[in-house]
Design a protein around this motif. Structure first.
Motif, short mmCIF file in Angstrom:
data_model
loop_
_atom_site.label_atom_id
_atom_site.label_comp_id
_atom_site.label_asym_id
_atom_site.label_seq_id
_atom_site.Cartn_x
_atom_site.Cartn_y
_atom_site.Cartn_z
N THR A 74 -7.19 -17.64 -2.91
CA THR A 74 -8.53 -18.16 -2.62
C THR A 74 -8.96 -17.79 -1.20
N GLU A 159 -11.70 -12.32 -10.00
CA GLU A 159 -11.52 -12.93 -11.32
C GLU A 159 -10.37 -13.94 -11.32
N ARG A 161 -9.26 -15.57 -8.69
CA ARG A 161 -9.74 -16.70 -7.90
C ARG A 161 -10.65 -17.61 -8.73
N ASN A 162 -11.56 -17.03 -9.50
CA ASN A 162 -12.46 -17.82 -10.33
C ASN A 162 -11.70 -18.59 -11.41
N ALA A 163 -10.66 -17.95 -11.97
CA ALA A 163 -9.86 -18.63 -13.00
C ALA A 163 -9.13 -19.83 -12.41
N ILE A 165 -10.13 -21.52 -9.44
CA ILE A 165 -11.09 -22.49 -8.90
C ILE A 165 -11.82 -23.23 -10.03
N HIS A 166 -12.17 -22.49 -11.07
CA HIS A 166 -12.88 -23.09 -12.21
C HIS A 166 -11.92 -23.21 -13.39
N TYR A 167 -10.78 -23.79 -13.13
CA TYR A 167 -9.68 -23.79 -14.09
C TYR A 167 -10.03 -24.51 -15.39
N LYS A 168 -9.67 -23.87 -16.49
CA LYS A 168 -9.84 -24.46 -17.82
C LYS A 168 -8.49 -24.35 -18.53
#
Length: 250
Positions: A74, A159, A161-163, A165-168
């Motif tokens: 991050t 990508e 980092r987004n996975a 930070i916006h973890y699902k």
């Protein structure tokens, strides 16, 4: 016999201090801090992995190690975003007047376009990589080629980092793999020795020192190429917290 305490009149001194009070303004460039953080967290992850490898202890999940990896990835992306924002805002805020300013080498026409992009063109809402392209085009340069390195690697770092930070949450195993698995396997990154080969490739196997080292170096390489194209030397290139300052005494 004790002497009488000396009396000091403080009223006039306070008046002088108030009359001569000075406000000091500073301007921080956090891109340098984020890059240092990315490198430090990556090194910490590497040391944690090395300690387990050398001690031949059984592999087990280490939450501290996971924290270092998340922090490094991050911070790598935060470095790149802060760097381009600092360039735009140095122009917008008129912090380009002295000859040693980071953006001083840019042409005045280009700086006017960049200021308009930020103030009236909603540039601040664009993703980081598009901001980099916008700055290049405004200065008469070609945008980055999408399929070329290090741009392609940085896009993948973003990508990841987004996975994170916006973890699902997903159920992974067998034929069920994370969407980033194929892309990351193609990088042949050293794997995290603190996890089992039976664990999912992403996030468990690939999120280690090998990934963080690749991530921060890719982001720095793109920032270096961007800076070279514009003929500028941003703060992160002038200050290196990883290198101890020289001792003036010798």
């Amino acid at each position: 016999m004790d002497k009488e305490p000396t009396k000091i009149a403080i009223g006039p001194a306070l008046d002088v201090a108030t009359a001569l009070s000075i406000t000091v303004a500073t301007r921080s460039y956090f891109s340098t801090h984020y890059l240092h953080a990315a490198r430090q967290f990556s090194d910490q992850a590497g040391r944690a992995e090395q300690a387990v490898t050398e001690s031949q202890k059984s592999r087990r999940f280490d939450p501290a190690h996971r924290g270092y990896v998340i922090g490094s990835i991050t911070a790598s992306c935060m470095f790149l975003e802060a760097m381009i924002n600092e360039i735009f805002l140095d122009i917008v805020d008129g912090h380009d007047k002295h000859e040693d300013a980071y953006v001083a080498p840019l042409a005045d026409d280009a700086k006017r376009v960049l200021a308009w992009m930020w103030n009236d063109g909603n540039l601040d809402q664009l993703p980081t990589l598009q901001k980099l392209d916008a700055a290049l085009v405004a200065n008469g340069q070609e945008p980055f080629e999408r399929g070329r390195q290090p741009y392609q690697d940085v896009a993948l770092v973003v990508e990841i980092r987004n996975a994170l930070i916006h973890y699902k949450p997903q159920t992974l195993g067998g034929d069920q793999v994370h969407r980033l698995t194929k892309k990351l396997r193609g990088k042949s990154l050293p794997l995290n020795p603190l996890t089992s080969s039976g664990n999912p490739y992403f996030p468990d196997q690939v999120l280690g020192h090998g990934c963080t080292d690749w991530a921060w170096r890719s982001c720095k390489a793109l920032a270096d190429e961007f800076s070279a194209c514009l003929g500028i030397r941003p703060n992160y290139q002038r200050v290196d917290f990883a290198t101890p300052p020289e001792d003036p005494a010798g």
